[in-house]
Design a protein around this motif. Sequence first.
Motif, PDB file in Angstrom:
ATOM      1  N   MET A   1     -21.320 -38.035 -15.613  1.00  0.00           N
ATOM      2  CA  MET A   1     -22.834 -38.230 -15.551  1.00  0.00           C
ATOM      3  C   MET A   1     -23.139 -37.551 -14.331  1.00  0.00           C
ATOM      4  O   MET A   1     -22.274 -37.248 -13.220  1.00  0.00           O
ATOM      5  N   ALA A   2     -24.577 -36.900 -14.059  1.00  0.00           N
ATOM      6  CA  ALA A   2     -24.726 -36.209 -12.973  1.00  0.00           C
ATOM      7  C   ALA A   2     -26.317 -36.404 -13.017  1.00  0.00           C
ATOM      8  O   ALA A   2     -27.044 -36.954 -13.929  1.00  0.00           O
ATOM      9  N   ILE A   3     -26.621 -36.138 -11.689  1.00  0.00           N
ATOM     10  CA  ILE A   3     -28.073 -36.234 -11.488  1.00  0.00           C
ATOM     11  C   ILE A   3     -28.634 -34.838 -11.431  1.00  0.00           C
ATOM     12  O   ILE A   3     -27.975 -33.841 -10.886  1.00  0.00           O
ATOM     13  N   ARG A   4     -29.716 -34.657 -12.247  1.00  0.00           N
ATOM     14  CA  ARG A   4     -30.233 -33.551 -12.518  1.00  0.00           C
ATOM     15  C   ARG A   4     -31.697 -33.259 -11.629  1.00  0.00           C
ATOM     16  O   ARG A   4     -32.212 -34.332 -11.313  1.00  0.00           O
ATOM     17  N   LYS A   5     -31.798 -31.950 -11.678  1.00  0.00           N
ATOM     18  CA  LYS A   5     -33.234 -31.746 -11.031  1.00  0.00           C
ATOM     19  C   LYS A   5     -34.447 -32.330 -11.755  1.00  0.00           C
ATOM     20  O   LYS A   5     -34.264 -31.699 -12.892  1.00  0.00           O
ATOM     21  N   ILE A   6     -35.334 -32.788 -11.025  1.00  0.00           N
ATOM     22  CA  ILE A   6     -36.514 -33.172 -11.569  1.00  0.00           C
ATOM     23  C   ILE A   6     -37.728 -32.384 -11.293  1.00  0.00           C
ATOM     24  O   ILE A   6     -38.017 -31.817 -10.211  1.00  0.00           O
ATOM     25  N   LEU A   7     -38.258 -31.542 -12.521  1.00  0.00           N
ATOM     26  CA  LEU A   7     -39.134 -30.656 -12.272  1.00  0.00           C
ATOM     27  C   LEU A   7     -40.432 -31.090 -11.885  1.00  0.00           C
ATOM     28  O   LEU A   7     -40.654 -32.279 -11.822  1.00  0.00           O
ATOM     29  N   LYS A   8     -41.152 -30.526 -11.028  1.00  0.00           N
ATOM     30  CA  LYS A   8     -42.458 -30.855 -10.157  1.00  0.00           C
ATOM     31  C   LYS A   8     -43.751 -30.256 -10.972  1.00  0.00           C
ATOM     32  O   LYS A   8     -43.604 -29.263 -11.395  1.00  0.00           O
ATOM     33  N   ILE A   9     -44.915 -31.234 -10.859  1.00  0.00           N
ATOM     34  CA  ILE A   9     -46.095 -30.550 -11.369  1.00  0.00           C
ATOM     35  C   ILE A   9     -46.235 -29.348 -10.831  1.00  0.00           C
ATOM     36  O   ILE A   9     -46.037 -28.914  -9.722  1.00  0.00           O
ATOM     37  N   GLY A  10     -46.747 -28.514 -11.734  1.00  0.00           N
ATOM     38  CA  GLY A  10     -47.041 -26.976 -11.699  1.00  0.00           C
ATOM     39  C   GLY A  10     -45.972 -26.110 -12.470  1.00  0.00           C
ATOM     40  O   GLY A  10     -46.298 -25.123 -13.007  1.00  0.00           O
ATOM     41  N   ASP A  11     -44.888 -26.968 -12.757  1.00  0.00           N
ATOM     42  CA  ASP A  11     -44.005 -26.355 -13.512  1.00  0.00           C
ATOM     43  C   ASP A  11     -44.301 -26.047 -14.946  1.00  0.00           C
ATOM     44  O   ASP A  11     -44.822 -27.110 -15.651  1.00  0.00           O
TER      45      ASP A  11
END
Length: 150
Positions: A1-11
């Motif tokens: 398991m891994a923590i993934r990067k969360i896309l932010k508003i504007g992407d």
Amino acid sequence: MAIRKILKIGDELLYKKSHEVTAFDERLWGLLDDMAETMKDSDGAGLAAVQVGILRRAVVIDAGEGITELLNPKIIASEGTQYGAEGCLSVPGKRGDVMRPMQVTFEAQNRNGEKYTRMVTGLFARAVCHELDHLEGKLYVEIADNLQQY
Ligand code: NI
């Protein structure tokens, strides 16, 4: 398991419609495990795959009773209304009020592709609506009132 990067508003990916999940395989299970870990790490109540950059109709929700996985979910009935605060891991530091149904019944598949139906209320119902909006490329800030920084 891994923590993934969360896309932010504007992407731009966050405004795209997600595609059906068709392969219920180890790759999907790895994604779902990572989504659950990522959501927990950020203290969220729900996360859609598009928020970690995968345009598939996969959602995890934890409204206080453990993780529920929803693949290809559809709301088939809703009842009542609730008006209250909502936030989104892709819109950090903000909250806004959104009108949602108090109760929703949804159909989805589990990680093995088996169909199930569930009726949920309150925060869980709010989370289902919010996450299904993500699958359509919609962010709650478009329908929220009283958006505030916190
Ligand atoms: Ni969200």
